[in-house]
Design a protein around this motif. Structure first.
Motif, PDB file in Angstrom:
ATOM      1  N   ARG A  73      35.672  55.573  15.614  1.00  0.00           N
ATOM      2  CA  ARG A  73      36.292  56.908  15.549  1.00  0.00           C
ATOM      3  C   ARG A  73      36.081  57.595  14.208  1.00  0.00           C
ATOM      4  O   ARG A  73      35.987  58.814  14.145  1.00  0.00           O
ATOM      5  CB  ARG A  73      37.792  56.786  15.811  1.00  0.00           C
ATOM      6  N   ARG A  74      36.096  56.829  13.125  1.00  0.00           N
ATOM      7  CA  ARG A  74      35.965  57.402  11.776  1.00  0.00           C
ATOM      8  C   ARG A  74      35.073  56.494  10.940  1.00  0.00           C
ATOM      9  O   ARG A  74      35.118  55.273  11.084  1.00  0.00           O
ATOM     10  CB  ARG A  74      37.330  57.446  11.056  1.00  0.00           C
ATOM     11  N   PRO A  75      34.254  57.084  10.025  1.00  0.00           N
ATOM     12  CA  PRO A  75      33.501  56.226   9.093  1.00  0.00           C
ATOM     13  C   PRO A  75      34.470  55.494   8.164  1.00  0.00           C
ATOM     14  O   PRO A  75      35.524  56.033   7.823  1.00  0.00           O
ATOM     15  CB  PRO A  75      32.625  57.217   8.307  1.00  0.00           C
ATOM     16  N   VAL A  76      34.097  54.289   7.787  1.00  0.00           N
ATOM     17  CA  VAL A  76      34.992  53.470   6.936  1.00  0.00           C
ATOM     18  C   VAL A  76      34.312  53.229   5.584  1.00  0.00           C
ATOM     19  O   VAL A  76      33.297  52.532   5.509  1.00  0.00           O
ATOM     20  CB  VAL A  76      35.300  52.116   7.620  1.00  0.00           C
ATOM     21  N   PRO A  77      34.844  53.810   4.509  1.00  0.00           N
ATOM     22  CA  PRO A  77      34.200  53.645   3.196  1.00  0.00           C
ATOM     23  C   PRO A  77      34.327  52.228   2.637  1.00  0.00           C
ATOM     24  O   PRO A  77      35.357  51.576   2.827  1.00  0.00           O
ATOM     25  CB  PRO A  77      34.956  54.628   2.291  1.00  0.00           C
ATOM     26  N   VAL A  78      33.266  51.796   1.955  1.00  0.00           N
ATOM     27  CA  VAL A  78      33.340  50.542   1.187  1.00  0.00           C
ATOM     28  C   VAL A  78      34.469  50.696   0.167  1.00  0.00           C
ATOM     29  O   VAL A  78      34.649  51.765  -0.412  1.00  0.00           O
ATOM     30  CB  VAL A  78      31.981  50.288   0.479  1.00  0.00           C
ATOM     31  N   GLY A  79      35.236  49.648  -0.022  1.00  0.00           N
ATOM     32  CA  GLY A  79      36.365  49.691  -0.961  1.00  0.00           C
ATOM     33  C   GLY A  79      37.680  49.952  -0.253  1.00  0.00           C
ATOM     34  O   GLY A  79      38.741  49.824  -0.858  1.00  0.00           O
ATOM     35  N   SER A  80      37.610  50.310   1.032  1.00  0.00           N
ATOM     36  CA  SER A  80      38.873  50.558   1.751  1.00  0.00           C
ATOM     37  C   SER A  80      39.366  49.267   2.407  1.00  0.00           C
ATOM     38  O   SER A  80      38.646  48.270   2.499  1.00  0.00           O
ATOM     39  CB  SER A  80      38.705  51.671   2.791  1.00  0.00           C
ATOM     40  N   GLY A  90      43.441  52.088   5.570  1.00  0.00           N
ATOM     41  CA  GLY A  90      44.327  52.137   4.401  1.00  0.00           C
ATOM     42  C   GLY A  90      45.711  51.569   4.596  1.00  0.00           C
ATOM     43  O   GLY A  90      46.223  50.900   3.724  1.00  0.00           O
ATOM     44  N   GLU A  91      46.341  51.861   5.722  1.00  0.00           N
ATOM     45  CA  GLU A  91      47.697  51.348   5.972  1.00  0.00           C
ATOM     46  C   GLU A  91      47.887  51.170   7.469  1.00  0.00           C
ATOM     47  O   GLU A  91      47.094  51.667   8.269  1.00  0.00           O
ATOM     48  CB  GLU A  91      48.758  52.265   5.378  1.00  0.00           C
TER      49      GLU A  91
END
Ligand SMILES: CCCCCCCCCC(=O)SCCNC(=O)CCNC(=O)[C@H](O)C(C)(C)COP(=O)(O)OP(=O)(O)OC[C@H]1O[C@@H](n2cnc3c(N)ncnc32)[C@H](O)[C@@H]1OP(=O)(O)O
Length: 186
Positions: free
Chosen positions: A106-113, A138-139
């Motif tokens: 559904r959404r791109p997931v950034p490295v570091g998250s 994130g949560e």
């Protein structure tokens, strides 16, 4: 083949031997590249949800999980979901393998998250275990980055004795005779 549970499917009952709500679940296999503490593992960590049946999992997205620049590889997200959903079923029954896994990105997931996954068993029909889950950014109530539905099929220990590598099975304590017997029973 469908993975829609029948409307009259039995509701999941918690395995009395499963860990209680809030407790960390143990890895189903220490060599697992989803949740084991070994090189190359995604190191997904899971805890039992408040209801005692669902599972909450954490996946820290690192450099080595990239697909596109700075973004999580879709296959890695599927691995994390497979592991989380596979951990959810251990609240109900002990030994099953993924027969089908459907994932929506559904959404791109950034490295570091950090991804927080929620998974649950929706229904049980004979050997069939219907499971679903979501990955939140994130949560726990963060944006939904991916969702999954899966069908797991219960298998006995002979599945692993028959198909696994003898050296790995022996390291887990299986004798050559037992492995050989499972293989010739094919
Ligand atoms: C020790 C704990 C381990 C925990 C692991 C958790 C995390 C990791 C999870 C994994 O990644 S497991 C590894 C990936 N999966 C595999 O390697 C499984 C490979 N596939 C198989 O070994 C066999 O196909 C399987 C055991 C899943 C099924 O073979 P069976 O011969 O036991 O069952 P069969 O093919 O007769 O199907 C039984 C029923 O399930 C249905 N079915 C099977 N595969 C299906 C499918 N893909 N989609 C929908 N339905 C399916 C099938 O139609 C049938 O429905 P009915 O009983 O109503 O006729």
């Amino acid at each position: 083949m469908s993975i829609e549970p029948p409307a009259d499917a039995a509701a999941p009952q918690r395995n009395p031997k499963a860990p209680p709500p809030g407790e960390r679940t143990t890895s189903h296999y220490e060599g697992c590249r989803g949740c084991g503490d070994v090189p190359g593992s995604l190191r997904v960590r899971s805890w039992v949800g408040d209801d005692g049946v669902s599972v909450i999992s954490r996946f820290d997205v690192l450099e080595e999980h990239q697909g596109a620049p700075g973004l999580l590889h879709g296959g890695m997200l599927m691995t994390a979901l497979d592991d989380a959903l596979g951990t959810a079923y251990t609240q109900v029954t002990r030994s099953a393998v993924t027969a089908r896994l459907e994932t929506d990105f559904r959404r791109p997931v950034p490295v570091g998250s950090t991804l927080w996954l929620r998974s649950r068993v929706d229904a049980l029909v004979g050997r069939k275990i219907y499971v679903s889950g979501e990955a939140h950014l994130g949560e726990l109530d963060g944006e939904v980055a991916g969702t999954a539905r899966a069908l797991f099929l219960e298998v006995g220990v002979e599945h692993f004795l028959r198909h696994g590598r003898p050296e790995d099975l022996e390291a887990l304590g299986a004798s050559r005779e037992v492995i050989e017997a499972a293989r010739t029973a094919r």
